[in-house]
Design a protein around this motif. Structure first.
Motif: not given
Length: 509
Positions: A276-288, A331-336
């Motif tokens: 498991k890894t992160f690439t971005d954050g969350s929408i709630g934290g404005r970090t996605a 976020g869309d950039v992270a998913v892409g």
């Protein structure tokens, strides 16, 4: 002569959730496996002297729910510490923390988990000013529901502040607000991690809670935790009532490789899952990581937790070692970026996953389908997607582009449902999927249930032994008091019975 069943569940509305779904009246179980599914009269001949027969009174029987993305220790923390998930206001959250403060020894941390300020009349995260109003000798720590934001009292800042990465500590007027995000939030959670006995207490509470909600298996995201040992000890003692796939954080990869492990290693109820890894954050934290600015912060587009180059390196290393990868991307950039990286992987051997995939673009969705990338999604996140919800604040009109479950299903992307423990309750998730804000975000009842059963089993390489009610599969089952196909409120349907490997682990008939 046909051998008798150990357990016979009869007079039920059995849904196999195969494709297509089939309905029957009874299920016979022997040695932890389903041996017959069919007519109640015929299966009654499998009742022997030692068979336990349960008349389900017409209740609905389904495959057991598998939560494909959760943090079971966090579920336990809400049960053991202050549960802030039900706080309807800032005052409610502080009252819950005050009640918890009265129960802990002086100087010990006062912990609360699961607050969601987006539902409160007064906007904004809990701050040091708020938490300082809780009468406590030790630090007061409130963890937001998404785990990407932690709020600290002044005492908490004093205790943990020197060890926090400065980039994650928010300031106002040159002073820390008490709100810390991403890596800083992780550092606080690591500092507060329980010891082995404390972890056992949390997991025992969480598994009982899960069984009561029809959960028979979880994909648990674990990092620097005693949980793997506790799960195996519980299994050895015959006291583990869930199947557990351990999705280890990326910083465990080297150790896992050195010990010769890889995805699907293990026997019995505990197996190795993904890296498991992160690439971005969350929408709630404005970090996605978004391609366009946040609606309520025109200068912000989020950022990388693990950037594309570092993620590619991790993917290469994990894939070479035989590991599935589960990448958090919202976020869309992270998913892409994650889809781009997966394009060169071999889906036949690794079956990689994207966790959340909330703002996946149409192009990303089509590529996920082509690559057989699993969308490990949380339908309960629709709670924020209404016209006046958190996502409307953060994203404006783009709120309707979040969690497009129907669009993913129509494209034939493999769907696995999980809760991210917000809350851990599959029927809440199914209700959100069925009652989604838009058609593109919604699913019918059958498909929503299938995503929480066969879909999650597929995400864990378990589709041949779990996820449907068929002869030969393991007897992991749930019985509901009412039908989710006809209930006015799916989330309110009660679980009458939960069976794991042929063993009744929750009974409320």
């Amino acid at each position: 002569m046909t051998e008798a069943a150990d357990l016979l569940l009869t007079n039920a509305e059995v849904h196999t959730l195969t494709r297509p779904d089939e309905t029957h009246e009874a299920v016979a179980i022997r040695d932890g496996r389903i041996v017959r599914v069919g007519d109640a009269y015929e299966l009654n001949f499998l009742a022997g002297v030692d068979t336990r027969t349960l008349d389900l009174g017409g209740r609905v029987l389904l495959p057991g729910f598998v939560d494909a993305h959760t943090h079971l220790d966090v579920v336990g923390r809400k049960l053991v510490h202050a549960d802030l998930s039900t706080a309807g206001s800032r005052a409610d959250a502080l009252d819950a923390l005050r009640e918890r403060a009265d129960a802990v020894p002086d100087g010990d941390p006062v912990l609360g988990f699961g607050y969601d300020e987006s539902t409160w009349e007064t906007a904004g995260h809990l701050t040091r000013r708020d938490l300082d109003a809780v009468d406590a000798a030790g630090p007061v720590v409130a963890v937001r529901e998404d785990l990407h934001v932690v709020s600290l009292s002044s005492t908490g800042i004093e205790r943990f502040g020197d060890d926090l990465p400065e980039a994650g500590v928010r300031h106002e007027g040159g002073e820390p607000t008490g709100v810390v995000v991403e890596a800083a939030a992780e550092a606080v959670l690591d500092a507060l991690a329980p010891d082995e006995s404390g972890t056992e207490r949390l997991l025992r509470a969480a598994q009982e809670h899960a069984n009561e909600r029809g959960v028979t298996g979880v994909h648990d995201m674990v990092r620097r935790s005693h949980a793997p040992r506790v799960y195996r000890d519980l299994a050895a003692a015959g006291e583990l009532t869930l199947r557990v796939r351990l999705n280890y954080w990326a910083d465990h990869l080297d150790a896992l490789v050195e010990t010769g492990l890889r995805t699907n290693h293990g026997e019995g109820p505990v197996r190795v899952g993904a890296i498991k890894t992160f690439t971005d954050g969350s929408i709630g934290g404005r970090t996605a990581r978004l391609s366009a600015p946040y609606a309520d912060a025109p200068d912000e587009r989020g950022g990388w937790t693990v950037g594309p180059e570092a993620f590619q390196d991790l993917l290469d290393s994990a894939g070479a070692a035989g590991f599935q990868v589960a990448a958090h991307a919202i976020g869309d950039v992270a998913v892409g970026a994650v889809v781009d990286a997966y394009a060169d992987a071999d889906p036949a051997t690794v079956r990689h996953r994207i966790e959340h995939a909330e703002l996946a673009s149409d192009a990303a969705i089509e590529r996920m389908a082509d690559l057989d990338v699993v969308a490990s999604v949380q339908p309960n996140f629709h709670r924020w997607a209404g016209e006046s919800g958190l996502y409307a604040d953060r994203l404006g009109d783009r709120r309707t582009e979040t969690n497009r479950l129907g669009r993913l299903a129509d494209a034939d992307v493999p769907l696995a449902f999980g809760s991210d423990c917000m809350p851990l309750d599959p029927l809440v998730g199914v209700a959100h999927a069925v009652d989604a804000p838009t058609d593109a975000q919604g699913l019918g009842v059958t498909e929503a249930l299938r995503a929480y059963t066969l879909g999650s089993a597929y995400a864990g390489f378990d589709e041949d032994r779990l996820g449907t009610v068929e002869p030969g599969k393991r007897a992991d089952l749930v019985v509901l008091d009412d039908s989710p196909w006809t209930a006015d409120d799916i989330a309110a349907v009660d679980v009458a019975l939960t069976v794991v490997d042929g063993r009744i682990v929750h009974e409320a008939l």
